[in-house]
Scaffold this motif. Structure first.
Motif, mmCIF file in Angstrom:
data_model
loop_
_atom_site.group_PDB
_atom_site.id
_atom_site.type_symbol
_atom_site.label_atom_id
_atom_site.label_comp_id
_atom_site.label_asym_id
_atom_site.label_seq_id
_atom_site.Cartn_x
_atom_site.Cartn_y
_atom_site.Cartn_z
ATOM 1 N N LYS A 66 0.821 -1.210 0.000
ATOM 2 C CA LYS A 66 0.000 0.000 0.000
ATOM 3 C C LYS A 66 0.854 1.258 0.000
ATOM 4 C CE LYS A 66 -3.356 2.485 2.804
ATOM 5 N NZ LYS A 66 -3.063 3.145 4.032
ATOM 6 N N GLY A 67 2.024 1.186 0.660
ATOM 7 C CA GLY A 67 2.883 2.358 0.741
ATOM 8 C C GLY A 67 3.432 2.806 -0.593
ATOM 9 N N ASP A 68 3.423 1.922 -1.588
ATOM 10 C CA ASP A 68 3.946 2.254 -2.915
ATOM 11 C C ASP A 68 2.858 2.763 -3.851
ATOM 12 O OD1 ASP A 68 6.503 1.427 -2.188
ATOM 13 O OD2 ASP A 68 6.062 -0.660 -2.697
ATOM 14 N N ILE A 69 1.628 2.936 -3.337
ATOM 15 C CA ILE A 69 0.504 3.353 -4.172
ATOM 16 C C ILE A 69 0.099 4.774 -3.808
ATOM 17 C CG2 ILE A 69 -1.864 2.839 -4.876
ATOM 18 C CD1 ILE A 69 -1.370 -0.057 -4.019
ATOM 19 N N ASP A 70 0.023 5.638 -4.788
ATOM 20 C CA ASP A 70 -0.391 7.030 -4.589
ATOM 21 C C ASP A 70 -1.817 7.173 -5.109
ATOM 22 O OD1 ASP A 70 -0.728 9.722 -4.361
ATOM 23 O OD2 ASP A 70 0.831 10.288 -5.807
ATOM 24 N N ILE A 71 -2.786 7.288 -4.185
ATOM 25 C CA ILE A 71 -4.193 7.340 -4.600
ATOM 26 C C ILE A 71 -4.527 8.657 -5.298
ATOM 27 C CG2 ILE A 71 -4.918 5.743 -2.795
ATOM 28 C CD1 ILE A 71 -6.056 8.125 -1.269
ATOM 29 N N ASN B 18 -2.579 9.913 -7.574
ATOM 30 C CA ASN B 18 -2.080 9.717 -8.941
ATOM 31 C C ASN B 18 -2.858 8.557 -9.550
ATOM 32 O OD1 ASN B 18 -0.703 8.994 -11.263
ATOM 33 N ND2 ASN B 18 1.325 9.285 -10.370
ATOM 34 N N HIS B 19 -3.869 8.872 -10.339
ATOM 35 C CA HIS B 19 -4.774 7.837 -10.836
ATOM 36 C C HIS B 19 -4.069 6.831 -11.735
ATOM 37 C CE1 HIS B 19 -8.934 9.880 -10.035
ATOM 38 N NE2 HIS B 19 -8.214 9.686 -8.951
ATOM 39 N N ALA B 20 -3.078 7.265 -12.499
ATOM 40 C CA ALA B 20 -2.346 6.316 -13.351
ATOM 41 C C ALA B 20 -1.650 5.280 -12.487
ATOM 42 C CB ALA B 20 -1.323 7.065 -14.208
ATOM 43 N N ASN B 21 -1.019 5.729 -11.404
ATOM 44 C CA ASN B 21 -0.349 4.814 -10.479
ATOM 45 C C ASN B 21 -1.361 3.932 -9.750
ATOM 46 O OD1 ASN B 21 0.593 4.556 -7.323
ATOM 47 N ND2 ASN B 21 2.295 4.204 -8.729
ATOM 48 N N LEU B 22 -2.485 4.521 -9.362
ATOM 49 C CA LEU B 22 -3.511 3.778 -8.620
ATOM 50 C C LEU B 22 -4.119 2.677 -9.472
ATOM 51 C CD1 LEU B 22 -5.329 3.425 -6.136
ATOM 52 C CD2 LEU B 22 -6.854 5.157 -7.110
ATOM 53 N N TRP B 23 -4.495 2.984 -10.719
ATOM 54 C CA TRP B 23 -5.134 1.968 -11.560
ATOM 55 C C TRP B 23 -4.148 0.864 -11.943
ATOM 56 C CZ3 TRP B 23 -9.174 3.190 -9.689
ATOM 57 C CH2 TRP B 23 -9.871 4.383 -9.883
ATOM 58 N N ASP B 24 -2.870 1.226 -12.052
ATOM 59 C CA ASP B 24 -1.865 0.211 -12.364
ATOM 60 C C ASP B 24 -1.705 -0.801 -11.236
ATOM 61 O OD1 ASP B 24 -1.351 1.211 -14.832
ATOM 62 O OD2 ASP B 24 0.572 2.144 -14.331
ATOM 63 N N HIS B 25 -2.111 -0.415 -10.018
ATOM 64 C CA HIS B 25 -1.954 -1.305 -8.857
ATOM 65 C C HIS B 25 -3.279 -1.471 -8.107
ATOM 66 C CE1 HIS B 25 2.033 0.630 -9.572
ATOM 67 N NE2 HIS B 25 2.438 -0.621 -9.471
ATOM 68 N N TRP B 26 -4.382 -1.399 -8.863
ATOM 69 C CA TRP B 26 -5.704 -1.389 -8.229
ATOM 70 C C TRP B 26 -5.992 -2.674 -7.451
ATOM 71 C CZ3 TRP B 26 -8.916 1.891 -6.437
ATOM 72 C CH2 TRP B 26 -10.227 1.503 -6.124
ATOM 73 N N ARG B 27 -5.650 -3.820 -8.013
ATOM 74 C CA ARG B 27 -5.902 -5.082 -7.327
ATOM 75 C C ARG B 27 -5.180 -5.112 -5.976
ATOM 76 N NH1 ARG B 27 -6.237 -6.760 -12.746
ATOM 77 N NH2 ARG B 27 -7.862 -8.341 -13.144
ATOM 78 N N ALA B 28 -3.944 -4.643 -5.972
ATOM 79 C CA ALA B 28 -3.178 -4.622 -4.724
ATOM 80 C C ALA B 28 -3.800 -3.657 -3.721
ATOM 81 C CB ALA B 28 -1.729 -4.230 -5.006
ATOM 82 N N TYR B 29 -4.284 -2.517 -4.203
ATOM 83 C CA TYR B 29 -4.882 -1.527 -3.299
ATOM 84 C C TYR B 29 -6.139 -2.082 -2.641
ATOM 85 C CZ TYR B 29 -6.823 2.806 -1.492
ATOM 86 O OH TYR B 29 -7.338 3.760 -0.657
ATOM 87 N N GLU B 30 -7.014 -2.705 -3.441
ATOM 88 C CA GLU B 30 -8.234 -3.318 -2.877
ATOM 89 C C GLU B 30 -7.876 -4.326 -1.785
ATOM 90 O OE1 GLU B 30 -11.292 -3.776 -6.644
ATOM 91 O OE2 GLU B 30 -9.653 -5.197 -6.432
ATOM 92 N N GLY B 31 -6.936 -5.216 -2.109
ATOM 93 C CA GLY B 31 -6.539 -6.249 -1.158
ATOM 94 C C GLY B 31 -5.970 -5.669 0.118
ATOM 95 N N ASN B 32 -5.153 -4.632 -0.013
ATOM 96 C CA ASN B 32 -4.571 -3.992 1.169
ATOM 97 C C ASN B 32 -5.644 -3.378 2.060
ATOM 98 O OD1 ASN B 32 -1.593 -4.127 1.305
ATOM 99 N ND2 ASN B 32 -1.700 -3.263 -0.747
ATOM 100 N N MET B 33 -6.659 -2.768 1.450
ATOM 101 C CA MET B 33 -7.741 -2.171 2.239
ATOM 102 C C MET B 33 -8.518 -3.246 3.004
ATOM 103 S SD MET B 33 -7.639 1.117 1.954
ATOM 104 C CE MET B 33 -5.881 0.798 2.106
#
Length: 247
Positions: free
Chosen positions: A86-91, A93-108
């Motif tokens: 989660k620390g590597d995801i900038d919410i 920055n949508h380009a960065n967020l969508w590139d790692h969306w699966r990881a972000y959901e799981g982390n939440m």
């Protein structure tokens, strides 16, 4: 197989390409747990590793207009899309967020389990529980977006969040039980046993990226139910044949 192959390739989906490879290998009997099967499995794994070595050695433009570049970019992104922290995801920055969306959901989802404690980790938060994204994401037609969602891509985390470690164990037992069905009938019905084995391998993978058997738009669950039904018929036929020969 030719028609299915063309359909899967034109869909330009990472999951479909993997499904195509699994179906081709398992239906042909190349992934049976034997020396031959292990050899093909090793060769396949080696091919995937070398392909990713190549992908990480080249620079692929995310904004490229080429469908091939876009597809290769998604393939290159696949590992970090699932496992990045989660620390590597900038919410912001949508380009960065969508590139790692699966990881972000799981982390939440994991964060909520940690907040609720040992009981939630053991039994889950309930099938009606929602995952708090901590911001309003543009995931619907609502201009205000959605902050709370029920489904996520990572099926293992989804099962863990909803039903806890116990539910996750039961899911693994279900998948493993299909392998024992395959073992039981592999000498009685070659095609059906290979289909069961192939679909089980498929669900081990797709549960990581598209919720697996809990994907409501996935027709393969119906195929699995059908081949499991025919596997019981194959077993009954074999047993009756043995009884008749004994008489």
């Amino acid at each position: 197989m030719i028609v299915l192959s063309i359909s899967f390739v034109l869909y330009l989906s990472r999951t479909m390409f993997i499904l195509l490879i699994l179906i081709s290998l398992t239906f042909s009997g190349y992934l049976r747990l034997s020396m031959k099967g292990l050899r093909y499995l090793f060769l396949s794994a080696t091919g995937v590793i070398l392909f990713y070595v190549y992908l990480f050695s080249i620079d692929i433009d995310r904004a490229s207009k080429s469908p091939v570049d876009n597809f290769l970019y998604k393939l290159k992104l696949a590992p970090s899309e699932i496992f990045v922290s989660k620390g590597d995801i900038d919410i912001k920055n949508h380009a960065n967020l969508w590139d790692h969306w699966r990881a972000y959901e799981g982390n939440m989802a994991i964060n909520q389990l940690n907040e609720k404690g040992a009981v939630a980790w053991t039994f889950g938060t309930g099938m009606g529980a929602l995952i708090d994204l901590k911001f309003n994401a543009p995931l619907s037609d609502d201009p205000n977006g959605m902050r709370y969602i029920s489904l996520i891509h990572n099926g293992y985390v989804f099962i863990l969040f909803k039903t806890g470690i116990l539910g996750l164990i039961l899911y693994f037992l279900f998948l493993i039980s299909n392998y024992f069905v395959y073992k039981k009938i592999k000498n009685q019905d070659y095609l059906i046993s290979n289909m069961i084995f192939g679909i089980t391998l498929f669900y081990f993978f797709t549960t990581l990226v598209i919720t697996g058997i809990f994907n409501l738009s996935d027709p393969i669950t119906l195929v699995l139910g059908g081949v499991l039904f025919f596997s019981t018929k194959a077993a009954e036929y074999s047993n009756n044949k043995i009884l008749r020969s004994g008489l």
